[in-house]
Design an enzyme around this catalytic site. Structure first.
Site, PDB file in Angstrom:
ATOM      1  N   TYR A   1     -12.048  -2.905  -3.378  1.00 12.31           N
ATOM      2  CA  TYR A   1     -12.447  -2.704  -1.452  1.00 12.31           C
ATOM      3  C   TYR A   1     -14.159  -2.948  -1.619  1.00 12.31           C
ATOM      4  O   TYR A   1     -14.697  -2.229  -0.718  1.00 12.31           O
ATOM      5  CB  TYR A   1     -11.767  -1.855  -0.723  1.00 12.31           C
ATOM      6  CG  TYR A   1     -10.397  -1.872  -0.002  1.00 12.31           C
ATOM      7  CD1 TYR A   1     -10.459  -2.981   0.710  1.00 12.31           C
ATOM      8  CD2 TYR A   1      -9.526  -1.167  -0.517  1.00 12.31           C
ATOM      9  CE1 TYR A   1      -9.128  -3.643   0.957  1.00 12.31           C
ATOM     10  CE2 TYR A   1      -8.152  -1.445  -0.076  1.00 12.31           C
ATOM     11  CZ  TYR A   1      -7.972  -2.419   0.433  1.00 12.31           C
ATOM     12  OH  TYR A   1      -6.564  -2.879   0.769  1.00 12.31           O
TER      13      TYR A   1
ATOM     14  N   ASN B   1      -1.350   0.294   7.499  1.00 16.35           N
ATOM     15  CA  ASN B   1      -1.059  -1.406   7.578  1.00 16.35           C
ATOM     16  C   ASN B   1       0.119  -2.131   6.050  1.00 16.35           C
ATOM     17  O   ASN B   1       0.296  -3.053   6.552  1.00 16.35           O
ATOM     18  CB  ASN B   1      -1.833  -2.682   8.014  1.00 16.35           C
ATOM     19  CG  ASN B   1      -3.166  -2.891   7.274  1.00 16.35           C
ATOM     20  OD1 ASN B   1      -2.889  -2.582   5.993  1.00 16.35           O
ATOM     21  ND2 ASN B   1      -3.787  -3.819   7.776  1.00 16.35           N
TER      22      ASN B   1
ATOM     23  N   HIS C   1      -1.831  -5.799   0.767  1.00 17.46           N
ATOM     24  CA  HIS C   1      -3.021  -5.998   1.052  1.00 17.46           C
ATOM     25  C   HIS C   1      -2.456  -7.849   1.047  1.00 17.46           C
ATOM     26  O   HIS C   1      -2.181  -8.180  -0.211  1.00 17.46           O
ATOM     27  CB  HIS C   1      -3.892  -5.943   0.040  1.00 17.46           C
ATOM     28  CG  HIS C   1      -4.846  -6.211  -0.539  1.00 17.46           C
ATOM     29  ND1 HIS C   1      -5.924  -6.535  -0.095  1.00 17.46           N
ATOM     30  CD2 HIS C   1      -5.096  -7.502  -1.345  1.00 17.46           C
ATOM     31  CE1 HIS C   1      -6.749  -7.131  -0.265  1.00 17.46           C
ATOM     32  NE2 HIS C   1      -5.949  -7.718  -1.345  1.00 17.46           N
TER      33      HIS C   1
ATOM     34  N   PHE D   1     -14.848   3.102   7.642  1.00 22.79           N
ATOM     35  CA  PHE D   1     -13.612   2.652   7.164  1.00 22.79           C
ATOM     36  C   PHE D   1     -13.373   3.084   5.730  1.00 22.79           C
ATOM     37  O   PHE D   1     -12.540   3.359   5.353  1.00 22.79           O
ATOM     38  CB  PHE D   1     -12.785   2.598   7.369  1.00 22.79           C
ATOM     39  CG  PHE D   1     -12.665   1.160   7.155  1.00 22.79           C
ATOM     40  CD1 PHE D   1     -12.841   0.298   6.351  1.00 22.79           C
ATOM     41  CD2 PHE D   1     -14.023  -0.425   8.250  1.00 22.79           C
ATOM     42  CE1 PHE D   1     -12.734  -1.052   5.787  1.00 22.79           C
ATOM     43  CE2 PHE D   1     -14.246  -1.260   8.161  1.00 22.79           C
ATOM     44  CZ  PHE D   1     -13.073  -1.878   6.811  1.00 22.79           C
TER      45      PHE D   1
ATOM     46  N   ARG E   1      -1.253 -14.648   3.798  1.00 23.28           N
ATOM     47  CA  ARG E   1      -1.854 -14.428   4.890  1.00 23.28           C
ATOM     48  C   ARG E   1      -1.339 -14.347   5.729  1.00 23.28           C
ATOM     49  O   ARG E   1      -1.508 -13.615   6.756  1.00 23.28           O
ATOM     50  CB  ARG E   1      -3.379 -15.192   4.754  1.00 23.28           C
ATOM     51  CG  ARG E   1      -4.162 -14.296   3.453  1.00 23.28           C
ATOM     52  CD  ARG E   1      -4.580 -12.781   3.349  1.00 23.28           C
ATOM     53  NE  ARG E   1      -5.638 -12.461   4.099  1.00 23.28           N
ATOM     54  CZ  ARG E   1      -6.793 -12.057   4.894  1.00 23.28           C
ATOM     55  NH1 ARG E   1      -6.390 -10.603   3.996  1.00 23.28           N
ATOM     56  NH2 ARG E   1      -7.317 -11.500   5.886  1.00 23.28           N
TER      57      ARG E   1
ATOM     58  N   ARG F   1       3.161  -7.113   9.102  1.00 20.65           N
ATOM     59  CA  ARG F   1       2.483  -6.451   9.475  1.00 20.65           C
ATOM     60  C   ARG F   1       3.285  -5.770  11.017  1.00 20.65           C
ATOM     61  O   ARG F   1       3.268  -5.456  11.454  1.00 20.65           O
ATOM     62  CB  ARG F   1       1.541  -6.109   9.573  1.00 20.65           C
ATOM     63  CG  ARG F   1       0.348  -6.181   8.126  1.00 20.65           C
ATOM     64  CD  ARG F   1      -1.235  -6.813   7.601  1.00 20.65           C
ATOM     65  NE  ARG F   1      -2.112  -6.089   6.952  1.00 20.65           N
ATOM     66  CZ  ARG F   1      -3.114  -6.689   6.317  1.00 20.65           C
ATOM     67  NH1 ARG F   1      -3.833  -7.608   7.447  1.00 20.65           N
ATOM     68  NH2 ARG F   1      -3.685  -6.479   5.473  1.00 20.65           N
TER      69      ARG F   1
ATOM     70  N   LYS G   1       0.991  -1.221   0.080  1.00 18.59           N
ATOM     71  CA  LYS G   1      -0.405  -0.247   0.196  1.00 18.59           C
ATOM     72  C   LYS G   1       1.124   0.886  -0.272  1.00 18.59           C
ATOM     73  O   LYS G   1       1.813   1.241   0.569  1.00 18.59           O
ATOM     74  CB  LYS G   1      -0.584  -0.579   1.505  1.00 18.59           C
ATOM     75  CG  LYS G   1      -2.014  -2.074   1.199  1.00 18.59           C
ATOM     76  CD  LYS G   1      -3.053  -1.553   2.439  1.00 18.59           C
ATOM     77  CE  LYS G   1      -3.912  -2.679   2.332  1.00 18.59           C
ATOM     78  NZ  LYS G   1      -4.681  -2.556   3.871  1.00 18.59           N
TER      79      LYS G   1
ATOM     80  N   GLU H   1      -9.478 -10.623  -7.594  1.00 21.64           N
ATOM     81  CA  GLU H   1      -8.763  -8.987  -7.496  1.00 21.64           C
ATOM     82  C   GLU H   1      -7.004  -9.464  -8.998  1.00 21.64           C
ATOM     83  O   GLU H   1      -6.416  -8.106  -9.070  1.00 21.64           O
ATOM     84  CB  GLU H   1      -7.599  -9.662  -6.333  1.00 21.64           C
ATOM     85  CG  GLU H   1      -8.650  -9.004  -4.691  1.00 21.64           C
ATOM     86  CD  GLU H   1      -8.112  -9.074  -3.591  1.00 21.64           C
ATOM     87  OE1 GLU H   1      -7.169  -9.977  -3.514  1.00 21.64           O
ATOM     88  OE2 GLU H   1      -9.071  -8.698  -3.252  1.00 21.64           O
TER      89      GLU H   1
HETATM   90  N1  UDP Z   1      -9.531  -1.480   8.083  1.00 19.63           N
HETATM   91  C1  UDP Z   1      -9.347   0.471   8.562  1.00 19.63           C
HETATM   92  N2  UDP Z   1     -10.439   0.053   9.671  1.00 19.63           N
HETATM   93  C2  UDP Z   1     -10.988  -1.578   9.965  1.00 19.63           C
HETATM   94  C3  UDP Z   1     -10.593  -2.237   9.289  1.00 19.63           C
HETATM   95  C4  UDP Z   1     -10.213  -2.822   8.361  1.00 19.63           C
HETATM   96  O1  UDP Z   1      -8.943   1.351   7.731  1.00 19.63           O
HETATM   97  O2  UDP Z   1     -11.627  -1.234  11.280  1.00 19.63           O
HETATM   98  C5  UDP Z   1      -8.653  -1.090   6.698  1.00 19.63           C
HETATM   99  C6  UDP Z   1      -7.151  -1.801   6.408  1.00 19.63           C
HETATM  100  O3  UDP Z   1      -6.458  -1.186   5.995  1.00 19.63           O
HETATM  101  C7  UDP Z   1      -7.636  -3.553   5.875  1.00 19.63           C
HETATM  102  C8  UDP Z   1      -8.884  -3.223   4.878  1.00 19.63           C
HETATM  103  O4  UDP Z   1      -9.733  -2.168   5.530  1.00 19.63           O
HETATM  104  O5  UDP Z   1      -6.355  -4.078   5.595  1.00 19.63           O
HETATM  105  C9  UDP Z   1      -9.223  -4.255   4.404  1.00 19.63           C
HETATM  106  O6  UDP Z   1      -9.619  -5.103   5.407  1.00 19.63           O
HETATM  107  P1  UDP Z   1     -10.263  -6.169   5.584  1.00 19.63           P
HETATM  108  O7  UDP Z   1     -10.879  -6.355   7.018  1.00 19.63           O
HETATM  109  O8  UDP Z   1     -10.532  -7.452   4.791  1.00 19.63           O
HETATM  110  O9  UDP Z   1      -8.041  -6.571   6.097  1.00 19.63           O
HETATM  111  P2  UDP Z   1      -7.644  -7.583   5.388  1.00 19.63           P
HETATM  112  O10 UDP Z   1      -7.799  -8.124   4.655  1.00 19.63           O
HETATM  113  O11 UDP Z   1      -6.474  -6.339   4.817  1.00 19.63           O
HETATM  114  O12 UDP Z   1      -6.251  -7.946   6.155  1.00 19.63           O
HETATM  115 MG    MG Z   2      -9.461  -8.410   2.911  1.00 16.25          MG
END
Ligand code: UDP
Ligand code: MG
Length: 159
Positions: free
Chosen positions: A58, A121, A124, A66, A94, A111, A18, A135
């Site tokens: 997203y 964070n 992705h 958010f 992951r 992370r 990111k 994706e």
């Molecule tokens: N995110 C955020 N606030 C939240 C939850 C998610 O800013 O409360 C952002 C965060 O950067 C995250 C992204 O939204 O990586 C996508 O969320 P997801 O739950 O899909 O997490 P990921 O798959 O990236 O672990």
């Molecule tokens: Mg996700």
């Protein structure tokens, strides 16, 4: 006689560094972790995502509070988009990435080692087979995906 070329495509996943990771100079550090693990890089490019691309990427979070901030952030500068290939790469990526909240991400994960805030964070990674396919298709053209074999392939996987 008809020649049939059967290309064995092993699992692929979509990973993106990111804008915070790019701005903080963490591209090499993050790429290195996937390389050292043994996965194969099949596509790589840097781009500043359009709002349309970010919103589609997203899309599952569209109703979340958010969402707007997340789209603002992800379109704020260059992202390094990648496709990695290898056995179990979706779940493995992951694990390498770690939990969404950096506080829950174990030390040793990207992370866990490199981030402190959920909204910054760093990286992705696709969360499942369907998401990975969606994706990869969203971010890359088919001709951007390189089919190649690592010279040491047999040292990474049996047979
Ligand atoms: N995110 C955020 N606030 C939240 C939850 C998610 O800013 O409360 C952002 C965060 O950067 C995250 C992204 O939204 O990586 C996508 O969320 P997801 O739950 O899909 O997490 P990921 O798959 O990236 O672990
Ligand atoms: Mg996700």
């Amino acid at each position: 006689m008809l020649d049939l070329f059967i290309v064995m495509v092993t699992e692929r996943t979509f990973v993106a560094i990111k804008p915070d990771g790019v701005q903080r100079g963490l591209v090499g550090e993050i790429l290195g972790r996937f390389e050292r693990k043994g996965f194969k890089l099949v596509a790589l490019k840097q781009l500043t995502p359009s709002r349309a691309l970010a919103e589609e990427h997203y899309g599952v979070h569209r109703e979340r509070p958010f969402f707007a901030g997340l789209v603002d952030f992800i379109t704020s500068g260059p992202v390094v988009a990648m496709v990695w290939e290898g056995e179990g790469v979706i779940a493995s990526a992951r694990k390498l990435i770690g939990g969404t909240k950096p506080l829950d991400a174990e030390p040793g994960t990207i992370r866990g080692d490199l981030a402190i805030n959920i909204g910054r964070n760093v990286i992705h990674g696709s969360d499942g087979l369907e998401t990975a396919q969606f994706e990869i298709n969203l971010w890359f053209e088919v001709d951007e995906l390189n089919i190649w074999t690592e010279s040491d392939h047999h040292w990474r996987v049996e047979a």
